[in-house]
Design an enzyme around this catalytic site. Structure first.
Site, mmCIF file in Angstrom:
data_model
loop_
_atom_site.group_PDB
_atom_site.id
_atom_site.type_symbol
_atom_site.label_atom_id
_atom_site.label_comp_id
_atom_site.label_asym_id
_atom_site.label_seq_id
_atom_site.Cartn_x
_atom_site.Cartn_y
_atom_site.Cartn_z
ATOM 1 C CE1 TYR A 161 -2.157 3.443 2.309
ATOM 2 C CE2 TYR A 161 -3.447 2.808 0.394
ATOM 3 C CZ TYR A 161 -3.133 3.722 1.384
ATOM 4 O OH TYR A 161 -3.810 4.924 1.439
ATOM 5 C CE LYS A 211 -2.524 6.899 -1.877
ATOM 6 N NZ LYS A 211 -3.728 7.232 -2.688
HETATM 7 N N1 LIG Z 1 -8.760 6.581 4.948
HETATM 8 C C1 LIG Z 1 -7.648 7.189 5.318
HETATM 9 O O1 LIG Z 1 -7.341 7.291 6.515
HETATM 10 C C2 LIG Z 1 -6.735 7.755 4.277
HETATM 11 C C3 LIG Z 1 -7.003 7.617 2.905
HETATM 12 N N2 LIG Z 1 -6.135 8.178 1.989
HETATM 13 C C4 LIG Z 1 -6.395 8.072 0.551
HETATM 14 O O2 LIG Z 1 -7.660 8.662 0.294
HETATM 15 C C5 LIG Z 1 -8.279 8.042 -0.832
HETATM 16 C C6 LIG Z 1 -9.685 7.624 -0.472
HETATM 17 O O3 LIG Z 1 -9.562 6.730 0.612
HETATM 18 P P1 LIG Z 1 -10.873 6.249 1.434
HETATM 19 O O4 LIG Z 1 -11.997 7.152 1.108
HETATM 20 O O5 LIG Z 1 -10.450 6.069 2.831
HETATM 21 O O6 LIG Z 1 -11.113 4.812 0.794
HETATM 22 P P2 LIG Z 1 -12.456 4.133 0.275
HETATM 23 O O7 LIG Z 1 -12.124 2.716 0.031
HETATM 24 O O8 LIG Z 1 -13.594 4.453 1.176
HETATM 25 O O9 LIG Z 1 -12.717 4.891 -1.110
HETATM 26 C C7 LIG Z 1 -12.011 4.570 -2.259
HETATM 27 C C8 LIG Z 1 -13.000 4.588 -3.419
HETATM 28 O O10 LIG Z 1 -12.300 4.247 -4.606
HETATM 29 C C9 LIG Z 1 -13.086 3.325 -5.320
HETATM 30 N N3 LIG Z 1 -12.250 2.457 -6.143
HETATM 31 C C10 LIG Z 1 -11.424 1.470 -5.712
HETATM 32 N N4 LIG Z 1 -10.874 0.850 -6.762
HETATM 33 C C11 LIG Z 1 -11.361 1.471 -7.880
HETATM 34 C C12 LIG Z 1 -11.174 1.282 -9.262
HETATM 35 N N5 LIG Z 1 -10.393 0.324 -9.724
HETATM 36 N N6 LIG Z 1 -11.821 2.095 -10.123
HETATM 37 C C13 LIG Z 1 -12.641 3.055 -9.659
HETATM 38 N N7 LIG Z 1 -12.878 3.293 -8.362
HETATM 39 C C14 LIG Z 1 -12.232 2.493 -7.487
HETATM 40 C C15 LIG Z 1 -13.829 2.510 -4.272
HETATM 41 O O11 LIG Z 1 -14.991 1.916 -4.818
HETATM 42 C C16 LIG Z 1 -14.127 3.570 -3.225
HETATM 43 O O12 LIG Z 1 -15.384 4.165 -3.442
HETATM 44 C C17 LIG Z 1 -7.379 6.868 -1.211
HETATM 45 O O13 LIG Z 1 -6.597 7.225 -2.332
HETATM 46 C C18 LIG Z 1 -6.481 6.669 0.017
HETATM 47 O O14 LIG Z 1 -5.225 6.153 -0.354
HETATM 48 C C19 LIG Z 1 -5.018 8.864 2.389
HETATM 49 C C20 LIG Z 1 -4.721 9.000 3.716
HETATM 50 C C21 LIG Z 1 -5.562 8.463 4.754
HETATM 51 C C1 LIG Z 2 -5.106 -3.660 16.675
HETATM 52 C C2 LIG Z 2 -4.393 -2.471 17.247
HETATM 53 C C3 LIG Z 2 -2.882 -2.607 17.097
HETATM 54 C C4 LIG Z 2 -4.901 -1.198 16.601
HETATM 55 O O1 LIG Z 2 -4.344 -0.092 17.268
HETATM 56 C C5 LIG Z 2 -4.560 -1.151 15.093
HETATM 57 C C6 LIG Z 2 -4.914 0.190 14.486
HETATM 58 C C7 LIG Z 2 -4.700 0.155 12.963
HETATM 59 C C8 LIG Z 2 -5.852 -0.593 12.311
HETATM 60 C C9 LIG Z 2 -4.563 1.611 12.443
HETATM 61 C C10 LIG Z 2 -3.397 2.335 13.126
HETATM 62 C C11 LIG Z 2 -2.838 3.347 12.120
HETATM 63 C C12 LIG Z 2 -3.835 3.286 10.969
HETATM 64 C C13 LIG Z 2 -3.341 3.763 9.597
HETATM 65 C C14 LIG Z 2 -2.851 5.225 9.654
HETATM 66 O O2 LIG Z 2 -3.900 6.073 10.092
HETATM 67 C C15 LIG Z 2 -2.365 5.677 8.288
HETATM 68 C C16 LIG Z 2 -3.216 5.281 7.125
HETATM 69 C C17 LIG Z 2 -3.109 6.018 5.985
HETATM 70 C C18 LIG Z 2 -3.812 5.654 4.780
HETATM 71 O O3 LIG Z 2 -3.534 6.178 3.707
HETATM 72 C C19 LIG Z 2 -4.817 4.589 4.817
HETATM 73 C C20 LIG Z 2 -5.180 4.123 6.205
HETATM 74 C C21 LIG Z 2 -3.968 4.003 7.150
HETATM 75 C C22 LIG Z 2 -3.042 2.933 6.617
HETATM 76 C C23 LIG Z 2 -4.496 3.640 8.572
HETATM 77 C C24 LIG Z 2 -5.110 2.238 8.583
HETATM 78 C C25 LIG Z 2 -5.472 1.730 10.002
HETATM 79 C C26 LIG Z 2 -4.273 1.816 10.945
HETATM 80 C C27 LIG Z 2 -3.160 0.895 10.492
#
Ligand SMILES: NC(=O)C1=CN([C@@H]2O[C@H](COP(=O)(O)OP(=O)(O)OC[C@H]3O[C@@H](n4cnc5c(N)ncnc54)[C@H](O)[C@@H]3O)[C@@H](O)[C@H]2O)C=CC1
Ligand SMILES: CC(C)[C@@H](O)CC[C@@H](C)[C@H]1CC[C@H]2[C@@H]3[C@H](O)CC4=CC(=O)CC[C@]4(C)[C@H]3CC[C@]12C
EC number: 1.1.1.-
Length: 410
Positions: free
Chosen positions: A200, A204
């Site tokens: 992952y 990214k």
């Molecule tokens: N959730 C988090 O804590 C963080 C997320 N991100 C980034 O933010 C973005 C969105 O993440 P989330 O909303 O958390 O994930 P999510 O899984 O809720 O949303 C991702 C969306 O992309 C769509 N998708 C996946 N594969 C696809 C494909 N092949 N074609 C078209 N659509 C596709 C999914 O259907 C989903 O709706 C991602 O790029 C992720 O890497 C970055 C930092 C933190």
């Molecule tokens: C089971 C326990 C050890 C529990 O504390 C595990 C938590 C774990 C699921 C999360 C801890 C840190 C998170 C990640 C972090 O916030 C950074 C991220 C960035 C992204 O782009 C996607 C999500 C994630 C990898 C996020 C995922 C969940 C954790 C690993």
């Protein structure tokens, strides 16, 4: 930051010291209006509605908030294209307003589908991705979606003449690295050895590099592509599935969650509404500030407090009836590592029969156990970003959402 690592993201993605391009141009000071003020000189009326936006991953956790934020705060919007592998039924309710909302079911790994969706768009906000650190998808699939999918978006912009591309990157592009080095109150210029092995973060990092390197490329029509990457830390808020997983885990354990990570390990977290707002603001400012913002990375940040991942979650799960078992009973780390390793082994053994993907695995334990906190104001200096939602508001909204979806309202 040079990245190696095989096509499938196997091996290690080795980065030199992760530093964003040095800032050029004067910091912009405080000449921006209050957050939410439409782009300077923009009348909020029908005749200004001429822009076409495309949001990939628009039905995801972050994507939905970006879609709704655009409808609320981009008065120039004529058409909003929502591109996703899985379209949400809620999109239908958005089709009653003045903006044409076009739902496109498509796959970013399919170049022709991406090109068709991008053609004619003024701005692309690319959030689509496979956010998998739990072993649900193969490294190859993660690479296909996150890297090849991003390549397809970039090439579609170049071929069709779309000039502005905002990419949702991640803090994980920087760290935590495989050596477990803490990143303490760092910013976009803080030196840090960004070495990854997990598919992952590797994907990214490769995708972000492609987006930044594409800045300045000539697009169809002869003008230049302007790109920008945003790096959210752990996003929370309405729609955060991991938060729900923790809640369900607590219910299974009789309303208790066991502290696995010392409270001293701090993580930065950011509210999804503020991440969405930053994406919209970048899209609005990118044209006027192309020289300053083009090819830049910005951490997504707000006033959310620095806490361990588990303590932070308890800000929302506590009011929903869960409690974190006393810290003196801290589960020993060796036992956690053993359990995490057993989970990984079980996942591998069971894969032919079923998908076993618990929260705890060696990677999530390592990330959770490594301090990663961000302290920056680069987004404010470059394009006047200020969080739209205070910590109190972000917390209240998230609590209400957990209570609503889990029926745990008092
Ligand atoms: N959730 C988090 O804590 C963080 C997320 N991100 C980034 O933010 C973005 C969105 O993440 P989330 O909303 O958390 O994930 P999510 O899984 O809720 O949303 C991702 C969306 O992309 C769509 N998708 C996946 N594969 C696809 C494909 N092949 N074609 C078209 N659509 C596709 C999914 O259907 C989903 O709706 C991602 O790029 C992720 O890497 C970055 C930092 C933190
Ligand atoms: C089971 C326990 C050890 C529990 O504390 C595990 C938590 C774990 C699921 C999360 C801890 C840190 C998170 C990640 C972090 O916030 C950074 C991220 C960035 C992204 O782009 C996607 C999500 C994630 C990898 C996020 C995922 C969940 C954790 C690993």
């Amino acid at each position: 930051m040079g990245q190696e690592g095989g096509a499938s993201g196997r091996g290690r993605c080795v980065g030199r010291l992760a530093q964003a391009p040095r800032e050029e141009g004067p910091s912009s000071g405080g000449q921006f209006g209050h957050p939410g003020t439409v782009a300077a000189g923009m009348a909020d009326s029908a005749e200004t509605r001429k822009l076409v936006y495309l949001v990939t991953g628009g039905c995801g956790f972050l994507g939905e908030h970006v879609v709704r934020m655009l409808l609320q705060r981009e008065p120039r919007l004529y058409e909003l294209r929502v591109f996703d592998l899985h379209l949400g039924p809620w999109l239908e309710e958005l089709k009653t307003g003045p903006v044409q909302v076009t739902a496109i079911q498509g796959d970013v790994t399919q170049a022709h589908e991406v090109a068709a969706a991008v053609a004619g768009a003024h701005v692309v906000i690319h959030t689509a991705g496979l956010v998998d650190v739990f072993g649900r998808a193969s490294p190859e699939t993660i690479y296909e979606v996150n890297v090849q999918g991003t390549k397809n978006v970039i090439e579609a912009c170049v071929q069709t003449g779309t000039r502005f591309l905002v990419y949702t990157s991640s803090m994980e592009v920087v760290g935590p690295n495989i050596k477990g080095h803490p990143f303490y109150r760092g910013n976009e210029d803080t030196p840090y050895e960004a070495i990854h092995r997990h598919p992952y973060p590797c994907s990214k990092a490769q995708a972000e590099r492609l987006v930044l390197e594409a800045n300045g490329r000539k697009v169809h029509g002869g003008l230049s592509l302007v790109t920008c990457a945003l790096r959210p830390t752990g996003i929370y808020g309405e729609g955060h599935q991991i938060m729900r997983d923790f809640y369900h885990q607590g219910l299974r354990l009789g309303g208790r969650l066991f502290r696995a990570i010392p409270a001293s390990v701090e993580h930065s977290r950011v509210y999804v509404g503020n991440v969405a707002w930053m994406h919209v603001l970048v899209a609005q400012e990118l044209e006027q500030r192309a020289a300053l913002m083009g090819g830049q990375v910005y951490f997504c940040y707000d006033e959310s407090p620095y806490k361990s991942y588990e303590d932070f979650n308890m800000e929302f799960l506590g009011p929903c009836g869960l409690r974190l078992v006393d810290t003196r009973l801290l589960v020993p780390y060796w036992l956690l590592m053993l359990l995490a390793t057993l989970n990984a082994l079980l996942q591998w053994l069971l894969r032919p029969l079923l998908l076993y993907a618990p929260l705890l695995n060696p990677y999530t334990l390592a990330v959770a156990n490594t301090t990663f906190t961000v302290s920056t104001n680069k987004a404010q200096r470059h394009f006047g970003y200020k969080p739209l939602f205070s910590w109190e508001d972000s917390r209240t909204r998230t609590i209400r959402w957990v209570q609503a979806v889990e029926g745990s309202a008092p």
